[in-house]
Design a protein around this motif. Sequence first.
Motif, PDB file in Angstrom:
ATOM      1  N   ASN A 145       0.846  -1.181  -0.057  1.00 36.84           N
ATOM      2  CA  ASN A 145       0.023  -0.027   0.168  1.00 36.84           C
ATOM      3  C   ASN A 145       0.798   1.256   0.044  1.00 36.84           C
ATOM      4  O   ASN A 145       0.889   2.052  -1.060  1.00 36.84           O
ATOM      5  N   VAL A 146       1.540   1.518   1.179  1.00 42.64           N
ATOM      6  CA  VAL A 146       2.671   2.583   1.109  1.00 42.64           C
ATOM      7  C   VAL A 146       3.914   2.166   0.610  1.00 42.64           C
ATOM      8  O   VAL A 146       4.535   1.037   1.251  1.00 42.64           O
ATOM      9  N   PRO A 147       4.493   2.705  -0.273  1.00 43.87           N
ATOM     10  CA  PRO A 147       5.778   2.320  -0.997  1.00 43.87           C
ATOM     11  C   PRO A 147       6.688   2.319   0.006  1.00 43.87           C
ATOM     12  O   PRO A 147       7.014   3.561   0.771  1.00 43.87           O
ATOM     13  N   VAL A 148       7.498   1.337   0.306  1.00 49.77           N
ATOM     14  CA  VAL A 148       8.731   1.268   1.152  1.00 49.77           C
ATOM     15  C   VAL A 148       9.527   2.496   1.161  1.00 49.77           C
ATOM     16  O   VAL A 148      10.412   2.864   1.959  1.00 49.77           O
ATOM     17  N   ARG A 149       9.812   2.933  -0.195  1.00 48.32           N
ATOM     18  CA  ARG A 149      10.472   3.971  -0.501  1.00 48.32           C
ATOM     19  C   ARG A 149      10.616   5.224   0.548  1.00 48.32           C
ATOM     20  O   ARG A 149      11.282   5.871   1.026  1.00 48.32           O
ATOM     21  N   GLU A 150       9.373   5.390   1.086  1.00 49.03           N
ATOM     22  CA  GLU A 150       8.705   6.443   1.647  1.00 49.03           C
ATOM     23  C   GLU A 150       9.538   6.294   3.251  1.00 49.03           C
ATOM     24  O   GLU A 150      10.047   7.368   3.679  1.00 49.03           O
ATOM     25  N   GLY A 151       9.551   5.058   3.819  1.00 51.12           N
ATOM     26  CA  GLY A 151      10.143   4.912   5.123  1.00 51.12           C
ATOM     27  C   GLY A 151      11.772   5.229   4.929  1.00 51.12           C
ATOM     28  O   GLY A 151      12.188   5.554   5.760  1.00 51.12           O
ATOM     29  N   ARG A 152      12.234   4.568   3.851  1.00 46.41           N
ATOM     30  CA  ARG A 152      13.536   4.515   3.545  1.00 46.41           C
ATOM     31  C   ARG A 152      14.093   5.993   3.066  1.00 46.41           C
ATOM     32  O   ARG A 152      15.170   6.426   3.795  1.00 46.41           O
ATOM     33  N   ASP A 153      13.268   6.679   2.416  1.00 44.32           N
ATOM     34  CA  ASP A 153      13.737   7.963   2.289  1.00 44.32           C
ATOM     35  C   ASP A 153      13.542   9.180   3.506  1.00 44.32           C
ATOM     36  O   ASP A 153      14.646  10.111   3.889  1.00 44.32           O
ATOM     37  N   LEU A 154      12.468   8.737   4.361  1.00 40.35           N
ATOM     38  CA  LEU A 154      12.339   9.620   5.603  1.00 40.35           C
ATOM     39  C   LEU A 154      13.572   9.075   6.650  1.00 40.35           C
ATOM     40  O   LEU A 154      14.100  10.195   7.242  1.00 40.35           O
ATOM     41  N   TYR A 155      13.859   8.027   6.630  1.00 41.48           N
ATOM     42  CA  TYR A 155      15.001   7.422   7.401  1.00 41.48           C
ATOM     43  C   TYR A 155      16.456   8.259   7.128  1.00 41.48           C
ATOM     44  O   TYR A 155      17.100   8.880   7.829  1.00 41.48           O
ATOM     45  N   ALA A 156      16.693   8.286   5.723  1.00 41.37           N
ATOM     46  CA  ALA A 156      17.944   9.030   5.439  1.00 41.37           C
ATOM     47  C   ALA A 156      17.802  10.388   5.473  1.00 41.37           C
ATOM     48  O   ALA A 156      18.734  10.945   5.989  1.00 41.37           O
ATOM     49  N   ALA A 157      16.623  11.073   5.479  1.00 33.89           N
ATOM     50  CA  ALA A 157      16.429  12.311   5.533  1.00 33.89           C
ATOM     51  C   ALA A 157      16.732  12.801   7.220  1.00 33.89           C
ATOM     52  O   ALA A 157      17.368  13.679   7.627  1.00 33.89           O
ATOM     53  N   VAL A 158      15.802  11.980   7.976  1.00 40.31           N
ATOM     54  CA  VAL A 158      16.027  12.360   9.286  1.00 40.31           C
ATOM     55  C   VAL A 158      17.502  11.782  10.027  1.00 40.31           C
ATOM     56  O   VAL A 158      17.559  12.725  11.115  1.00 40.31           O
ATOM     57  N   GLN A 159      17.996  11.280   9.261  1.00 39.58           N
ATOM     58  CA  GLN A 159      19.456  11.009   9.793  1.00 39.58           C
ATOM     59  C   GLN A 159      20.355  12.308   9.742  1.00 39.58           C
ATOM     60  O   GLN A 159      21.341  12.318  10.444  1.00 39.58           O
TER      61      GLN A 159
END
Length: 114
Positions: free
Chosen positions: A92-106
């Motif tokens: 449903n929610v593309p996993v890239r969303e979690g991965r991209d947010l992880y990279a950004a919040v780091q």
Amino acid sequence: MHALIQHLGIQRCYLAGHSMGGHGTWQLGVHFPGRFATIGPSAGWASFYTYTGEARPTGAFARSQASSDTNAYLSNLAQRGVYIIHGSADDNVPVREGRDLYAAVQEVTGDVVY
């Protein structure tokens, strides 16, 4: 909510939500960072534009929707912990969303787990 937390003597509050609640967790976390020790978005997304691939609006409509763009406010999480849950089998929610947010919040906090 703040009055209840004070009344109960709660020192730390943790926020979690899944899918649309995951987006809500990101939103509340970045807009009210002082209220939460850690946020735990599960299958959340950064914005409706990243999630759906729709073009961003322009003009007044763009300004009215600016607060829903999580990436614009990630710096508010500099003193907070973030625990991201997002599996690659999510259909449903593309996993890239979690991965991209992880990279950004780091970029703003070292207290982040994916």
